[in-house]
Design a protein around this motif. Structure first.
Motif, mmCIF file in Angstrom:
data_model
loop_
_atom_site.group_PDB
_atom_site.id
_atom_site.type_symbol
_atom_site.label_atom_id
_atom_site.label_comp_id
_atom_site.label_asym_id
_atom_site.label_seq_id
_atom_site.Cartn_x
_atom_site.Cartn_y
_atom_site.Cartn_z
ATOM 1 N N LEU A 123 -5.910 28.290 7.366
ATOM 2 C CA LEU A 123 -6.668 27.420 6.777
ATOM 3 C C LEU A 123 -6.541 26.181 7.071
ATOM 4 O O LEU A 123 -7.496 25.118 7.361
ATOM 5 N N LEU A 124 -5.148 25.523 7.236
ATOM 6 C CA LEU A 124 -4.882 24.236 7.943
ATOM 7 C C LEU A 124 -5.510 23.913 9.075
ATOM 8 O O LEU A 124 -5.876 22.753 9.527
ATOM 9 N N GLU A 125 -5.751 25.103 10.093
ATOM 10 C CA GLU A 125 -6.221 24.679 11.421
ATOM 11 C C GLU A 125 -7.588 24.750 11.228
ATOM 12 O O GLU A 125 -8.236 24.065 12.170
ATOM 13 N N THR A 126 -8.093 25.446 10.650
ATOM 14 C CA THR A 126 -9.678 25.859 10.733
ATOM 15 C C THR A 126 -10.545 25.263 9.605
ATOM 16 O O THR A 126 -11.785 25.316 9.713
ATOM 17 N N THR A 127 -10.120 24.722 8.520
ATOM 18 C CA THR A 127 -10.730 24.062 7.631
ATOM 19 C C THR A 127 -10.436 22.570 7.102
ATOM 20 O O THR A 127 -9.198 22.221 7.645
ATOM 21 N N ASP A 128 -10.890 21.900 6.566
ATOM 22 C CA ASP A 128 -10.656 20.643 5.815
ATOM 23 C C ASP A 128 -10.368 20.525 4.523
ATOM 24 O O ASP A 128 -10.177 19.577 3.754
ATOM 25 N N ASP A 129 -9.895 21.591 3.895
ATOM 26 C CA ASP A 129 -9.552 21.855 2.508
ATOM 27 C C ASP A 129 -8.163 21.110 2.260
ATOM 28 O O ASP A 129 -7.378 21.114 3.113
ATOM 29 N N SER A 130 -8.143 20.687 0.892
ATOM 30 C CA SER A 130 -6.956 20.005 0.665
ATOM 31 C C SER A 130 -5.871 20.761 0.506
ATOM 32 O O SER A 130 -6.043 21.828 0.523
ATOM 33 N N VAL A 131 -4.653 20.165 0.602
ATOM 34 C CA VAL A 131 -3.285 21.135 0.411
ATOM 35 C C VAL A 131 -3.605 21.822 -1.106
ATOM 36 O O VAL A 131 -3.140 22.792 -1.223
ATOM 37 N N ASP A 132 -4.079 21.254 -2.091
ATOM 38 C CA ASP A 132 -4.309 21.708 -3.236
ATOM 39 C C ASP A 132 -5.032 22.968 -3.168
ATOM 40 O O ASP A 132 -4.723 24.005 -3.882
ATOM 41 N N VAL A 138 7.958 27.605 8.110
ATOM 42 C CA VAL A 138 7.312 27.103 9.149
ATOM 43 C C VAL A 138 8.242 26.105 9.703
ATOM 44 O O VAL A 138 8.237 25.817 10.993
ATOM 45 N N GLY A 139 8.802 25.147 8.908
ATOM 46 C CA GLY A 139 9.927 24.029 9.673
ATOM 47 C C GLY A 139 9.238 22.746 9.536
ATOM 48 O O GLY A 139 9.813 21.803 9.915
ATOM 49 N N VAL A 140 7.958 22.646 9.135
ATOM 50 C CA VAL A 140 7.241 21.625 8.854
ATOM 51 C C VAL A 140 6.505 21.473 7.761
ATOM 52 O O VAL A 140 6.004 22.650 7.316
ATOM 53 N N PRO A 141 6.135 20.294 7.175
ATOM 54 C CA PRO A 141 4.915 20.205 5.985
ATOM 55 C C PRO A 141 3.825 20.558 6.268
ATOM 56 O O PRO A 141 3.458 20.612 7.463
ATOM 57 N N PRO A 142 2.794 20.880 5.636
ATOM 58 C CA PRO A 142 1.523 21.498 5.790
ATOM 59 C C PRO A 142 0.775 20.358 6.420
ATOM 60 O O PRO A 142 0.053 20.489 7.620
ATOM 61 N N ASP A 143 0.823 19.037 6.075
ATOM 62 C CA ASP A 143 0.092 18.057 6.549
ATOM 63 C C ASP A 143 0.421 17.879 8.043
ATOM 64 O O ASP A 143 -0.354 17.431 8.993
ATOM 65 N N THR A 144 1.811 17.765 8.378
ATOM 66 C CA THR A 144 2.243 17.773 9.855
ATOM 67 C C THR A 144 1.648 18.746 10.742
ATOM 68 O O THR A 144 1.249 18.793 11.719
ATOM 69 N N TYR A 145 1.765 19.994 9.932
ATOM 70 C CA TYR A 145 1.290 21.389 10.934
ATOM 71 C C TYR A 145 -0.226 21.070 11.037
ATOM 72 O O TYR A 145 -0.797 21.400 12.291
ATOM 73 N N ARG A 146 -0.987 20.577 10.220
ATOM 74 C CA ARG A 146 -2.562 20.405 10.378
ATOM 75 C C ARG A 146 -2.753 19.398 11.250
ATOM 76 O O ARG A 146 -3.547 19.579 12.360
ATOM 77 N N ARG A 147 -1.871 18.403 11.348
ATOM 78 C CA ARG A 147 -2.269 17.343 12.311
ATOM 79 C C ARG A 147 -1.874 17.757 13.876
ATOM 80 O O ARG A 147 -2.545 17.629 14.730
ATOM 81 N N THR A 148 -0.711 18.493 13.896
ATOM 82 C CA THR A 148 -0.364 19.012 15.155
ATOM 83 C C THR A 148 -1.466 19.929 15.870
ATOM 84 O O THR A 148 -1.924 19.842 17.070
ATOM 85 N N PHE A 149 -1.722 20.737 15.052
ATOM 86 C CA PHE A 149 -2.623 21.992 15.623
ATOM 87 C C PHE A 149 -4.221 21.553 15.722
ATOM 88 O O PHE A 149 -4.914 21.969 16.379
ATOM 89 N N ARG A 150 -4.933 21.060 14.585
ATOM 90 C CA ARG A 150 -6.018 20.533 14.710
ATOM 91 C C ARG A 150 -6.459 19.599 15.658
ATOM 92 O O ARG A 150 -7.550 19.657 16.285
ATOM 93 N N SER A 151 -5.299 18.850 16.282
ATOM 94 C CA SER A 151 -5.739 17.949 17.449
ATOM 95 C C SER A 151 -5.940 18.591 18.602
ATOM 96 O O SER A 151 -6.523 18.015 19.603
ATOM 97 N N ARG A 152 -5.446 19.936 18.837
ATOM 98 C CA ARG A 152 -5.470 20.797 20.029
ATOM 99 C C ARG A 152 -6.069 22.045 19.979
ATOM 100 O O ARG A 152 -6.264 22.613 21.140
ATOM 101 N N THR A 153 -6.567 22.419 18.871
ATOM 102 C CA THR A 153 -7.254 23.806 18.793
ATOM 103 C C THR A 153 -8.660 23.759 18.495
ATOM 104 O O THR A 153 -9.182 23.197 17.596
ATOM 105 N N SER A 154 -9.258 24.691 19.286
ATOM 106 C CA SER A 154 -10.957 24.788 19.106
ATOM 107 C C SER A 154 -10.954 26.268 19.336
ATOM 108 O O SER A 154 -10.534 27.030 20.335
#
Length: 320
Positions: free
Chosen positions: A267-276, A298-314
């Motif tokens: 969901l973090l990778e594929t949506t813009d849904d909030s963490v809540d 995972v080793g990182v917070p959800p927001d960091t994970y989203r920034r990491t993979f949303r920037s390079r995942t399609s």
């Protein structure tokens, strides 16, 4: 592009060699990210089972790779070739991530990469590895071990688990799941699961939990308990725990938490849904609870994970 070098020598196990090339060699349909550039590296023509293989490059190419894969090899009773050991050590010193599949761990141990580290190999050879390399903390009961720049796996199917784990680290959970669907294998098995030394791996629909798993996956947004799962499976909580340990190598609650975390990753990778919103959709209840479990797993917070993979995942997901 992430360069993956597969280091080969005489006597390599053809299953692990082919598996690594299958995972990293070609991007699956629907994945629009730069894929791996795979190089097969060795010291001339080698014998792999009944086949003869001519590597693309010499072992001197290993230090130029981002990731080096060392497949298993047959004769663990003799020392691995010195030129291979030296090349693996040089690659790691140059900054490469080095991963062994099955008995490839003996090569990493000979290169000194496992000294002081936890590692695994095929269960049938863990005692030999521990005796020959006493500075290695050999764990015979896991599928794979991730030490960051050095990774080791158990045999056969566990080698696939480690390769998919590397894809997940590089490209995120969604793309790793696409690769798994193409290969018709489970998308994720935790490295800490057991190697199933005495318990045969059941066929997909032959074990008592076959109907329970999809039922749970469809209800991850609900506050499920062990008692809920036992009631759905029509067995006692104690019996449910025994079946979970036999089939998954872990407990019902740990398995359920893993499914919630993996769903949160997607969901973090594929949506813009909030963490809540994602916390509610995955049954975590609150963003605080999700962040705590996600960061620990995972080793990182959800927001960091989203920034990491949303920037390079399609991903254009294929049909079921």
């Amino acid at each position: 592009m992430n360069t993956v070098a597969i280091a080969v020598t005489d006597g390599m196990l053809q299953f692990e060699l082919s598996l690594a090339y299958e995972v990293f060699g070609a991007a699956p349909d629907g994945v629009a990210v730069p894929w791996y550039d795979v190089k097969v590296c060795g010291s001339g023509a080698i014998e792999v089972g009944r086949f003869r293989l001519e590597p693309d490059h010499g072992l001197d190419r290993l230090p130029h790779a981002d990731t080096v894969i060392v497949p298993g090899w047959t004769d663990v009773d003799v020392d691995p070739p010195a030129d291979l050991v030296d090349a693996i050590r040089a690659a790691h010193e140059a900054g490469a991530r080095v991963a062994s599949l099955c008995t490839g761990a003996f090569v990493l141990a000979a290169a000194g990469l496992l000294d002081g580290r936890r590692a695994t190999t095929h269960w049938a050879h863990t005692q030999v590895l521990a005796a020959r390399h006493p500075r290695v903390e050999v764990d015979p009961d896991v599928l794979y071990v991730d030490n960051g720049s050095v990774l080791t796996s158990a045999g056969k199917a566990a080698a696939m688990d480690l390769c998919l784990h590397l894809v997940r680290l590089d490209h995120g959970s969604s793309i790793a799941n696409v690769v798994a669907r193409r290969l018709v294998v489970p998308p994720h098995r935790d490295g800490g699961q057991a190697q199933f030394v005495t318990t045969p791996v059941p066929a997909p629909d032959s074990h008592p939990l076959a109907e329970l798993f999809p039922w749970v996956i469809e209800r991850l947004d609900q506050p499920l308990t062990v008692e809920d799962l036992a009631r759905q499976a029509r067995m006692s909580s104690r019996n449910l725990g025994r079946h979970f340990r036999a089939v998954t190598g872990t407990t019902p609650l740990q398995w359920l938490l893993t499914q919630r975390i993996r769903h949160a990753q997607e969901l973090l990778e594929t949506t813009d849904d909030s963490v809540d919103t994602i916390a509610a959709a995955t049954g975590m209840g609150t963003a605080t609870t999700l962040r705590r479990h996600f960061n620990r797993t995972v080793g990182v917070p959800p927001d960091t994970y989203r920034r990491t993979f949303r920037s390079r995942t399609s991903v254009t997901a294929p049909g079921p």
